[in-house]
Design an enzyme around this catalytic site. Structure first.
Site, PDB file in Angstrom:
ATOM      1  N   TYR A  11      36.948  58.849 -40.967  1.00 24.84           N
ATOM      2  CA  TYR A  11      36.916  57.389 -41.122  1.00 24.84           C
ATOM      3  C   TYR A  11      35.720  56.776 -40.382  1.00 24.84           C
ATOM      4  CZ  TYR A  11      38.624  52.561 -40.285  1.00 24.84           C
ATOM      5  OH  TYR A  11      38.762  51.188 -40.185  1.00 24.84           O
ATOM      6  N   ILE A  12      35.656  56.929 -39.066  1.00 23.25           N
ATOM      7  CA  ILE A  12      34.558  56.331 -38.299  1.00 23.25           C
ATOM      8  C   ILE A  12      33.272  57.116 -38.538  1.00 23.25           C
ATOM      9  CG2 ILE A  12      33.805  55.587 -36.000  1.00 23.25           C
ATOM     10  CD1 ILE A  12      36.869  55.681 -35.248  1.00 23.25           C
ATOM     11  N   ASN A  35      41.257  66.644 -41.637  1.00 20.52           N
ATOM     12  CA  ASN A  35      41.833  65.292 -41.706  1.00 20.52           C
ATOM     13  C   ASN A  35      40.809  64.345 -42.311  1.00 20.52           C
ATOM     14  OD1 ASN A  35      43.603  63.172 -41.371  1.00 20.52           O
ATOM     15  ND2 ASN A  35      42.869  62.686 -39.307  1.00 20.52           N
ATOM     16  N   SER A 124      38.076  56.984 -26.057  1.00 18.42           N
ATOM     17  CA  SER A 124      39.079  56.012 -26.508  1.00 18.42           C
ATOM     18  C   SER A 124      39.585  55.177 -25.351  1.00 18.42           C
ATOM     19  CB  SER A 124      40.256  56.773 -27.148  1.00 18.42           C
ATOM     20  OG  SER A 124      41.364  55.923 -27.325  1.00 18.42           O
ATOM     21  N   TYR A 148      47.137  63.410 -26.222  1.00 16.22           N
ATOM     22  CA  TYR A 148      45.908  63.015 -26.934  1.00 16.22           C
ATOM     23  C   TYR A 148      44.969  62.298 -25.962  1.00 16.22           C
ATOM     24  CZ  TYR A 148      42.818  59.774 -29.220  1.00 16.22           C
ATOM     25  OH  TYR A 148      41.711  59.046 -29.549  1.00 16.22           O
ATOM     26  N   LYS A 152      41.043  63.246 -24.187  1.00 15.09           N
ATOM     27  CA  LYS A 152      39.853  62.378 -24.121  1.00 15.09           C
ATOM     28  C   LYS A 152      39.410  62.232 -22.661  1.00 15.09           C
ATOM     29  CE  LYS A 152      39.394  61.289 -28.503  1.00 15.09           C
ATOM     30  NZ  LYS A 152      38.232  61.726 -29.279  1.00 15.09           N
ATOM     31  N   PHE A 177      38.385  50.705 -28.957  1.00 14.08           N
ATOM     32  CA  PHE A 177      39.683  50.036 -28.919  1.00 14.08           C
ATOM     33  C   PHE A 177      40.386  50.331 -30.243  1.00 14.08           C
ATOM     34  CE2 PHE A 177      40.177  48.085 -24.811  1.00 14.08           C
ATOM     35  CZ  PHE A 177      39.002  48.531 -24.251  1.00 14.08           C
ATOM     36  N   LEU A 199      48.892  50.553 -37.123  1.00 16.46           N
ATOM     37  CA  LEU A 199      49.393  49.329 -37.739  1.00 16.46           C
ATOM     38  C   LEU A 199      48.648  48.931 -39.001  1.00 16.46           C
ATOM     39  CD1 LEU A 199      51.247  46.808 -37.606  1.00 16.46           C
ATOM     40  CD2 LEU A 199      49.396  45.677 -36.344  1.00 16.46           C
ATOM     41  N   ASP A 294      53.977  52.615 -25.811  1.00 17.71           N
ATOM     42  CA  ASP A 294      53.131  51.463 -26.125  1.00 17.71           C
ATOM     43  C   ASP A 294      52.998  50.547 -24.914  1.00 17.71           C
ATOM     44  OD1 ASP A 294      52.518  52.118 -28.681  1.00 17.71           O
ATOM     45  OD2 ASP A 294      53.910  50.743 -29.633  1.00 17.71           O
TER      46      ASP A 294
HETATM   47  C1  WQD Z   1      48.884  48.779 -32.637  1.00 16.96           C
HETATM   48  C2  WQD Z   1      50.030  47.822 -32.395  1.00 16.96           C
HETATM   49  C3  WQD Z   1      52.126  48.935 -32.015  1.00 16.96           C
HETATM   50  C4  WQD Z   1      52.375  50.626 -36.083  1.00 16.96           C
HETATM   51  C5  WQD Z   1      46.395  54.035 -31.092  1.00 16.96           C
HETATM   52  C6  WQD Z   1      45.942  55.113 -30.158  1.00 16.96           C
HETATM   53  C7  WQD Z   1      44.510  54.890 -29.788  1.00 16.96           C
HETATM   54  C8  WQD Z   1      43.667  54.782 -31.036  1.00 16.96           C
HETATM   55  C9  WQD Z   1      44.184  53.640 -31.900  1.00 16.96           C
HETATM   56  C10 WQD Z   1      42.727  56.908 -31.570  1.00 16.96           C
HETATM   57  C11 WQD Z   1      50.965  48.266 -31.280  1.00 16.96           C
HETATM   58  C12 WQD Z   1      52.173  48.125 -33.308  1.00 16.96           C
HETATM   59  C13 WQD Z   1      51.972  49.975 -34.932  1.00 16.96           C
HETATM   60  C14 WQD Z   1      53.509  50.146 -36.785  1.00 16.96           C
HETATM   61  C15 WQD Z   1      53.760  48.389 -35.154  1.00 16.96           C
HETATM   62  N1  WQD Z   1      43.670  55.985 -31.757  1.00 16.96           N
HETATM   63  N2  WQD Z   1      52.641  48.880 -34.488  1.00 16.96           N
HETATM   64  N3  WQD Z   1      54.167  49.049 -36.294  1.00 16.96           N
HETATM   65  O1  WQD Z   1      48.869  52.366 -30.407  1.00 16.96           O
HETATM   66  O2  WQD Z   1      47.171  50.503 -29.960  1.00 16.96           O
HETATM   67  O3  WQD Z   1      46.367  52.804 -30.427  1.00 16.96           O
HETATM   68  O4  WQD Z   1      45.547  53.960 -32.219  1.00 16.96           O
HETATM   69  O5  WQD Z   1      41.765  56.831 -30.863  1.00 16.96           O
HETATM   70  O6  WQD Z   1      44.071  55.970 -29.007  1.00 16.96           O
HETATM   71  O7  WQD Z   1      46.715  55.029 -28.969  1.00 16.96           O
HETATM   72  O8  WQD Z   1      47.356  51.489 -32.260  1.00 16.96           O
HETATM   73  O9  WQD Z   1      47.781  50.779 -34.574  1.00 16.96           O
HETATM   74  O10 WQD Z   1      49.345  52.485 -33.503  1.00 16.96           O
HETATM   75  O11 WQD Z   1      49.438  50.099 -32.772  1.00 16.96           O
HETATM   76  O12 WQD Z   1      54.372  47.401 -34.727  1.00 16.96           O
HETATM   77  O13 WQD Z   1      53.930  50.705 -37.843  1.00 16.96           O
HETATM   78  O14 WQD Z   1      50.829  47.772 -33.583  1.00 16.96           O
HETATM   79  O15 WQD Z   1      53.349  48.813 -31.294  1.00 16.96           O
HETATM   80  O16 WQD Z   1      51.437  47.101 -30.612  1.00 16.96           O
HETATM   81  P1  WQD Z   1      47.544  51.746 -30.690  1.00 16.96           P
HETATM   82  P2  WQD Z   1      48.497  51.268 -33.360  1.00 16.96           P
END
Ligand code: WQD
Length: 355
Positions: A11-12, A35, A124, A148, A152, A177, A199, A294
Site C-alpha cells: 500500500y504505502i 501481502n 510506526s 508488532y 519496530k 501515524f 478503521l 487501544d
Molecule cells: C483506529 C481507530 C480503533 C477498526 C494501527 C496500528 C498502527 C498502524 C495503524 C501499522 C481506533 C477504531 C478500528 C474498527 C474501530 N499500523 N476502530 N473499528 O489501532 O490506531 O493503529 O494501524 O503500522 O501500528 O497500531 O488503527 O485503524 O486499527 O484503529 O472502532 O473496525 O479506529 O479503536 O480508535 P490503530 P486502526
C-alpha cells in the site's frame, strides 16, 4: 538516484514508488507478495509510463537477498517490507520477530555487501506505546504494547546501534501515524487481505456494501465524542515524507527520526460521518466494547519534519475519504489478482510489461 524499495508492491510502498518515478529516480522493487499484488506495480508503471525492475524475493532468503542487492547495487533503500497486523502479532509473535527483525537484519547485511549505507525505515507511532503526553514528539519515551510494535522498536534500536558503530550509515526512522487514502487516479490503494483490521478500509467496505456495519470499538473514552481519536495521514503525504527524508540523507550521515503525521486527530465517528457525506452511502455502525490494547488518543507533533525536512502533510480528512472512496468504488474487490502469484518469474515479468 537508484532506489531499492522493499515491500514496494504494498500500500504505502506502491504510492512511494510512483512518486519516486515521477521525481526521476530509477526504482527496483523487492517484494515476496505475501501481502501485496504485482498488479499494483503494473498499474504504477502505467500511471508513470516508466518501468520498474521487480524482484520476487523473501527477506528471509539470505542468499537471494545478498545476490539481489549485489546485482541491483542501489544508491539507497526504502524498507517497507514487514508484517503489520497488531492482532496477528499477538497470536503469532515469533512469525513477526522472524519476518520483521530477521528480515531487516538480512537486508542490512545485503546492503553492506553491496556497499549501500543509506536507509529509510518504515517505523510506526506504535513505538510510543500508551504515552499520555500529546501531541507525540520524537523524544517521547518508547514502549511497545504488542509484538508488532516491539519489532519496530527493536529495529529502531538496532539501526541506532548500527549508526553508532559505523558513521558511514545515513538512516531515517519514519514513525507513521495512521496511513489512509489512495492515489487520485483510484488505480492504486489499500487492499487488505481478509477482514480489514484498520478503521478506514473497514468503513470503505461497509460503504461499498461488502460488510454490514462498522463495529465502533468503545464509545466511552475521554474524548470529545467518546470514540478513539487518531492522526490519519494521506498516503500521498506519507510517500512525500519518504522522498523528503531520502533527500535529507544525501547530505547527512547518522541516524535520524521523524514523525509523519498531520498533527490533527479525528474520532471514529468523525471518520464515519465523513464517509457518509462523501460517498452518499449509509454507513451503519454499532458501538461495542473497547478493543484490547487501544489507546484513547494518538496524534503527532510533526514540527521536526517540517523544520528539518521541509515536509508537512497537505491533505485533510475530506480528501483522504474522497480518494479512499474513489479507489474502493472503482475496485470493490481490490486488485483481485491472487492468480498472479502462481506465475513463474518469466510469466510475471511478461505480465508486468502489459499496460
Ligand atoms: C483506529 C481507530 C480503533 C477498526 C494501527 C496500528 C498502527 C498502524 C495503524 C501499522 C481506533 C477504531 C478500528 C474498527 C474501530 N499500523 N476502530 N473499528 O489501532 O490506531 O493503529 O494501524 O503500522 O501500528 O497500531 O488503527 O485503524 O486499527 O484503529 O472502532 O473496525 O479506529 O479503536 O480508535 P490503530 P486502526
Amino acid at each position: 538516484m537508484h532506489v531499492l524499495v522493499t515491500g514496494g508492491a504494498g500500500y504505502i510502498g506502491s504510492h512511494t514508488v510512483l512518486q519516486l518515478l515521477n521525481e526521476g529516480h530509477r526504482v527496483s522493487v523487492l517484494d515476496n507478495f505475501s501481502n501485496s499484488s504485482p498488479e499494483s506495480i503494473r498499474r504504477v508503471m502505467g500511471l508513470s509510463n516508466l518501468s520498474v525492475d521487480v524482484y520476487r524475493v523473501d527477506l528471509l532468503d539470505e542468499k537471494l537477498v545478498n545476490n539481489t542487492l549485489t546485482s541491483v547495487k542501489p544508491d539507497a533503500v526504502i524498507h517497507f517490507a514487514g508484517l503489520k497486523a497488531v492482532g496477528e502479532s499477538v497470536t503469532e509473535p515469533l512469525k513477526y520477530y522472524r519476518n520483521n527483525v530477521t528480515g531487516t537484519l538480512n537486508l542490512l547485511d545485503g546492503m553492506e555487501v553491496a556497499g549501500c549505507r543509506t536507509l529509510v525505515f518504515s517505523s510506526s507511532a506504535t513505538v510510543y506505546g500508551e504515552s499520555i503526553a500529546l501531541p507525540l514528539v520524537e523524544e517521547t519515551p518508547r514502549s511497545a504494547t504488542n509484538p508488532y510494535g516491539r519489532t519496530k522498536l527493536h529495529i529502531e534500536e538496532m539501526l541506532e546501534e548500527l549508526g553508532a558503530s559505523d558513521s558511514r550509515w545515513s538512516i531515517a526512522n519514519l514513525r507513521y501515524f495512521n496511513p489512509v487514502g489512495a492515489h487520485e487516479s483510484g488505480q492504486i490503494g489499500e487492499d487488505p487481505q481478509g477482514v480489514p483490521n484498520n478503521l478506514m478500509p473497514y468503513v470503505a467496505q461497509v460503504a461499498i456494501g461488502r460488510r454490514d456495519k462498522v463495529s465502533v470499538y468503545g464509545g466511552d473514552y475521554q474524548t470529545p465524542d467518546g470514540t478513539g481519536v487518531r492522526d490519519y495521514i494521506h498516503v500521498e503525504d506519507l510517500a512525500a515524507g519518504h522522498l523528503a527524508a531520502l533527500d535529507y540523507l544525501q547530505t547527512t550521515t547518522g541516524v535520524h527520526v521523524w514523525n509523519l503525521g498531520t498533527g490533527a486527530g479525528s474520532s471514529v465517528l468523525e471518520v464515519i460521518e465523513a464517509f457518509k457525506r462523501v460517498s452518499g452511502q449509509p454507513v451503519p455502525f454499532e458501538i461495542v466494547a473497547r478493543r484490547t490494547g487501544d489507546v484513547a488518543e494518538s496524534y503527532a507533533n510533526a514540527e521536526k519534519a517540517r523544520l528539518e525536512l521541509g515536509w508537512k502533510a497537505e491533505r485533510g480528512l475530506e480528501q483522504m475519504v474522497q480518494d479512499m472512496w474513489r479507489w474502493q468504488k472503482d475496485n470493490p474487490m481490490g486488485f483481485e489478482a491472487d492468480h498472479l502469484l502462481e506465475l513463474s518469474d518469466e510469466e510475471l515479468a511478461a505480465y508486468l510489461q502489459q499496460r
